[in-house]
Design a protein around this motif. Structure first.
Motif, PDB file in Angstrom:
ATOM      1  N   VAL A  35       0.853  -1.186   0.000  1.00  0.00           N
ATOM      2  CA  VAL A  35       0.000   0.000   0.000  1.00  0.00           C
ATOM      3  C   VAL A  35       0.888   1.235   0.000  1.00  0.00           C
ATOM      4  O   VAL A  35       2.071   1.163   0.328  1.00  0.00           O
ATOM      5  CB  VAL A  35      -0.949   0.042   1.227  1.00  0.00           C
ATOM      6  CG1 VAL A  35      -1.886  -1.142   1.234  1.00  0.00           C
ATOM      7  CG2 VAL A  35      -0.165   0.128   2.525  1.00  0.00           C
ATOM      8  N   GLY A  36       0.307   2.364  -0.368  1.00  0.00           N
ATOM      9  CA  GLY A  36       1.074   3.601  -0.371  1.00  0.00           C
ATOM     10  C   GLY A  36       0.273   4.689  -1.032  1.00  0.00           C
ATOM     11  O   GLY A  36      -0.608   4.396  -1.837  1.00  0.00           O
ATOM     12  N   TYR A  70       1.027 -11.583 -14.631  1.00  0.00           N
ATOM     13  CA  TYR A  70       0.916 -10.147 -14.356  1.00  0.00           C
ATOM     14  C   TYR A  70      -0.478  -9.652 -14.736  1.00  0.00           C
ATOM     15  O   TYR A  70      -0.964  -9.916 -15.835  1.00  0.00           O
ATOM     16  CB  TYR A  70       1.991  -9.406 -15.154  1.00  0.00           C
ATOM     17  CG  TYR A  70       1.924  -7.908 -15.080  1.00  0.00           C
ATOM     18  CD1 TYR A  70       1.914  -7.247 -13.864  1.00  0.00           C
ATOM     19  CD2 TYR A  70       1.887  -7.146 -16.244  1.00  0.00           C
ATOM     20  CE1 TYR A  70       1.864  -5.872 -13.799  1.00  0.00           C
ATOM     21  CE2 TYR A  70       1.852  -5.768 -16.198  1.00  0.00           C
ATOM     22  CZ  TYR A  70       1.840  -5.132 -14.967  1.00  0.00           C
ATOM     23  OH  TYR A  70       1.792  -3.768 -14.913  1.00  0.00           O
ATOM     24  N   VAL A  71      -1.084  -8.951 -13.820  1.00  0.00           N
ATOM     25  CA  VAL A  71      -2.376  -8.320 -14.086  1.00  0.00           C
ATOM     26  C   VAL A  71      -2.161  -6.813 -14.013  1.00  0.00           C
ATOM     27  O   VAL A  71      -1.996  -6.263 -12.934  1.00  0.00           O
ATOM     28  CB  VAL A  71      -3.445  -8.760 -13.053  1.00  0.00           C
ATOM     29  CG1 VAL A  71      -4.752  -8.014 -13.266  1.00  0.00           C
ATOM     30  CG2 VAL A  71      -3.668 -10.261 -13.135  1.00  0.00           C
ATOM     31  N   PRO A  72      -2.100  -6.135 -15.179  1.00  0.00           N
ATOM     32  CA  PRO A  72      -1.804  -4.702 -15.164  1.00  0.00           C
ATOM     33  C   PRO A  72      -2.943  -3.881 -14.574  1.00  0.00           C
ATOM     34  O   PRO A  72      -4.057  -4.370 -14.403  1.00  0.00           O
ATOM     35  CB  PRO A  72      -1.602  -4.366 -16.642  1.00  0.00           C
ATOM     36  CG  PRO A  72      -2.338  -5.418 -17.385  1.00  0.00           C
ATOM     37  CD  PRO A  72      -2.314  -6.644 -16.536  1.00  0.00           C
ATOM     38  N   GLN A  73      -2.607  -2.646 -14.268  1.00  0.00           N
ATOM     39  CA  GLN A  73      -3.557  -1.754 -13.601  1.00  0.00           C
ATOM     40  C   GLN A  73      -4.830  -1.586 -14.418  1.00  0.00           C
ATOM     41  O   GLN A  73      -5.918  -1.645 -13.904  1.00  0.00           O
ATOM     42  CB  GLN A  73      -2.889  -0.395 -13.385  1.00  0.00           C
ATOM     43  CG  GLN A  73      -3.638   0.505 -12.444  1.00  0.00           C
ATOM     44  CD  GLN A  73      -2.779   1.669 -11.992  1.00  0.00           C
ATOM     45  OE1 GLN A  73      -1.635   1.810 -12.422  1.00  0.00           O
ATOM     46  NE2 GLN A  73      -3.306   2.493 -11.146  1.00  0.00           N
ATOM     47  N   ASP A 144      -1.610  -5.186 -10.120  1.00  0.00           N
ATOM     48  CA  ASP A 144      -1.443  -3.750  -9.904  1.00  0.00           C
ATOM     49  C   ASP A 144      -2.812  -3.101  -9.725  1.00  0.00           C
ATOM     50  O   ASP A 144      -3.547  -2.927 -10.694  1.00  0.00           O
ATOM     51  CB  ASP A 144      -0.702  -3.137 -11.099  1.00  0.00           C
ATOM     52  CG  ASP A 144      -0.199  -1.735 -10.809  1.00  0.00           C
ATOM     53  OD1 ASP A 144      -0.564  -1.193  -9.746  1.00  0.00           O
ATOM     54  OD2 ASP A 144       0.548  -1.193 -11.637  1.00  0.00           O
ATOM     55  N   GLU A 145      -3.130  -2.750  -8.493  1.00  0.00           N
ATOM     56  CA  GLU A 145      -4.429  -2.138  -8.163  1.00  0.00           C
ATOM     57  C   GLU A 145      -5.585  -2.829  -8.868  1.00  0.00           C
ATOM     58  O   GLU A 145      -6.325  -2.199  -9.630  1.00  0.00           O
ATOM     59  CB  GLU A 145      -4.431  -0.646  -8.522  1.00  0.00           C
ATOM     60  CG  GLU A 145      -3.263   0.090  -7.886  1.00  0.00           C
ATOM     61  CD  GLU A 145      -3.570   1.542  -7.593  1.00  0.00           C
ATOM     62  OE1 GLU A 145      -4.756   1.916  -7.616  1.00  0.00           O
ATOM     63  OE2 GLU A 145      -2.625   2.291  -7.311  1.00  0.00           O
ATOM     64  N   MET A 175       0.456  -7.921  -4.456  1.00  0.00           N
ATOM     65  CA  MET A 175      -0.616  -7.050  -4.936  1.00  0.00           C
ATOM     66  C   MET A 175      -0.373  -5.623  -4.476  1.00  0.00           C
ATOM     67  O   MET A 175       0.030  -5.383  -3.343  1.00  0.00           O
ATOM     68  CB  MET A 175      -1.947  -7.555  -4.390  1.00  0.00           C
ATOM     69  CG  MET A 175      -3.122  -6.738  -4.824  1.00  0.00           C
ATOM     70  SD  MET A 175      -4.635  -7.685  -4.671  1.00  0.00           S
ATOM     71  CE  MET A 175      -4.529  -8.235  -3.003  1.00  0.00           C
ATOM     72  N   VAL A 176      -0.630  -4.685  -5.377  1.00  0.00           N
ATOM     73  CA  VAL A 176      -0.550  -3.270  -5.037  1.00  0.00           C
ATOM     74  C   VAL A 176      -1.960  -2.769  -4.789  1.00  0.00           C
ATOM     75  O   VAL A 176      -2.880  -3.125  -5.526  1.00  0.00           O
ATOM     76  CB  VAL A 176       0.100  -2.485  -6.200  1.00  0.00           C
ATOM     77  CG1 VAL A 176      -0.286  -1.031  -6.163  1.00  0.00           C
ATOM     78  CG2 VAL A 176       1.609  -2.647  -6.170  1.00  0.00           C
TER      79      VAL A 176
END
Lengths: 262, 280
Positions: A35-36, A70-73, A144-145, A175-176
């Protein structure tokens, strides 16, 4: 050995140092949520770990032959490109109809293979991206999100799906998340990032937290958790600013000074 | 085509010559469509329309260079088009504002080319054939170059098809799958330069980009998969070439623009049809 490990990783965008001295490791089968705040370098971290961005310093070690899903945003597919969900699953490696059907069933898109990608809703698109990532039988899944743009129910449902995937395949999940406070309850670790690793810890499951229930109702079935930030490491000495780490629930300030002691 | 040939044959009476040049022209148009169909689909999907324009306009400069050095026109065109495409791709990778860069480069290349060609009085009168094409003057050698170039472009795109498609959808996704998006971009740049060299004789430098974009856009209305769209672009491109050729013969119009006029008509028909069928 860790599946993937970064040690003292620095990443630059031109003259700006986006990530500074990041050390983290992902172990087999664990779920780690990063998180951030905006601009804290979350996506940059994922892209550096994937090898898309070069490291300006430090190093990244990967287990030999590591398969990463990979799962992009977000995936913007213009209507000018006609492509069905089924065809999308066969990129870049062609998969059998049986495999495609099985993975679509797994992510809850059974029978949707003939849909045009450009016509999918936000939630369907995330599931489609997840399905494609799963076809490579990844040992690490990087997202990514993935719940950006989903409502609370959709977010909880997606997290439950990720949890099931982890239970079935044993793949590690990195995970982001855009949300500083509410994370996936099944996270083994939460890492708070703001150019550097601010703090790290376990999430606290919120299904029983009365404040949270009052706010969002009962529908998440324990898929979401609160994360309490502990920014008491030494990049701002306790004598300098005693109020810097005084967090009150949702009013997370994230204004700790970046004085790094040698 | 035979009917057209016969019609003209009766009016002028030079049998074999006519038949021959018409067949050559038709074959040239179909050969060009083989290259522009699939490449045009990628140009449309990746929003490279102005990129195509800049590369095509550089062909005029290539003609001037070839004349100055007594090299074959096709070679000069190929080299300068490739240099332009690589320059633009390099600037894009460095994050320049592409709209402005392409605007500067595309028009400068054309202007420099036109000025340079004016130093060759012999070609001066012939300039319109480079700007608008001269499909009726296609020689056997031209035909060999056109089909050879088209086969190269087609082979290149077929070979990289899966990787190109993945990188077109999302470069990060391609990267995570172990592909190199920069290499796929280079494949397209190479294919574009080859296509420009092939197309110069047929539609001319000013309308090469149109030949890439219009048939592909027209095919979109009829397609539900990327493969169908690329194939449709080939079919519509070939049909445009033949129809444009007809128009050019009947009305004595310039061949290149006539081909694009036909393509535009196909586009309009496809847009209406696509709307009716709900595929767009």
């Amino acid at each position: 050995m860790s599946l993937i490990a970064a040690s003292h990783l620095c990443v630059r965008h031109g003259p700006t140092e986006v990530l500074h001295d990041i050390s983290l490791a992902l172990e087999k089968g664990e779920i780690v949520t990063v998180v951030g705040p905006n601009g804290s370098g979350k996506s940059t971290l994922l892209r550096a770990l994937l090898g898309i961005l070069p490291a300006a310093g430090g190093r990244i070690a990967r287990a030999p032959g590591l398969r990463i899903g990979y799962v992009p945003q977000r995936l913007m597919i213009d209507r000018i490109l006609p492509i069905t969900l089924r065809r999308f699953l066969s990129l870049p490696v062609r998969v059998t109809d049986a495999a495609a059907q099985a993975v679509l069933k797994r992510v809850g898109l059974e029978g949707q293979g003939g849909q045009q990608m450009a016509a999918l809703s936000g939630g369907q698109m995330q599931r489609a991206l997840l399905a494609r990532a799963l076809l490579a039988e990844p040992q690490v899944l990087m997202l990514d999100e993935p719940t950006q743009g989903l409502d609370q129910q959709g977010e909880a449902a997606f997290y439950r799906l990720i949890e099931e995937v982890r239970a079935e395949t044993g793949c590690a999940i990195l995970m982001v998340s855009h949300d500083l406070h509410v994370v996936m309850a099944a996270s083994d670790r939460v890492i708070c990032l703001n150019g550097h690793v601010c703090c790290e810890g376990t999430p606290q499951v919120v299904s029983d937290a009365p404040e949270y229930r009052a706010l969002f109702g009962l529908g998440t079935q324990g898929a979401l958790a609160l994360y309490r930030h502990e920014h008491d490491h030494d990049h701002a000495g306790p004598t300098e600013d005693p109020h810097a780490h005084d967090h009150h629930g949702h009013d997370h300030p994230h204004h700790h000074g970046h004085h790094h002691h040698a | 085509m035979t009917i057209t040939a016969m019609t003209i044959l009766t009016t002028t009476g030079t049998i074999i010559m006519l038949d021959d040049f018409l067949v050559r022209a038709a074959l040239a148009g179909v050969g060009l469509a083989l290259a522009t169909g699939p490449l045009g689909a990628f140009v449309v999907w990746r929003r490279m329309a102005y990129f195509g324009d800049a590369t095509a306009h550089a062909a005029i400069l290539g003609v001037a260079l070839a004349l100055a050095t007594s090299l074959p026109i096709t070679l000069g065109t190929l080299v300068v088009a490739l240099a332009m495409a690589l320059t633009v791709a390099g600037l894009a990778a460095r994050g320049w504002a592409m709209d402005t860069v392409l605007g500067v480069l595309a028009h400068s290349a054309l202007a420099f080319g036109l000025v340079a060609i004016s130093f060759f009085p012999a070609v001066r009168n012939d300039l319109s054939s480079y700007l608008f094409g001269d499909i009726l003057a296609v020689s056997r050698l031209d035909l060999a170059l056109i089909w050879g170039g088209a086969a190269l472009v087609l082979g290149l795109i077929a070979w990289r098809w899966q990787a190109l498609l993945t990188a077109t959808l999302n470069e990060d996704l391609a990267h995570a799958s172990g592909l190199n998006p920069a290499r796929e971009r280079l494949v397209l740049v190479l294919a574009l330069a080859l296509t420009v060299a092939v197309a110069l004789k047929i539609v001319g430098a000013l309308l090469i980009a149109a030949m890439l974009i219009i048939p592909a856009a027209a095919a979109r209305g009829l397609a539900r998969s990327p493969e169908a769209m690329a194939l449709g672009a080939v079919v519509l491109g070939a049909a445009s070439s033949l129809a444009g050729l007809q128009l050019s013969l009947w009305q004595d119009t310039p061949a290149g623009p006539s081909i694009i006029v036909a393509a535009a008509a196909f586009f309009a028909a496809s847009a209406v049809l696509g709307r009716l069928r709900g595929t767009v």
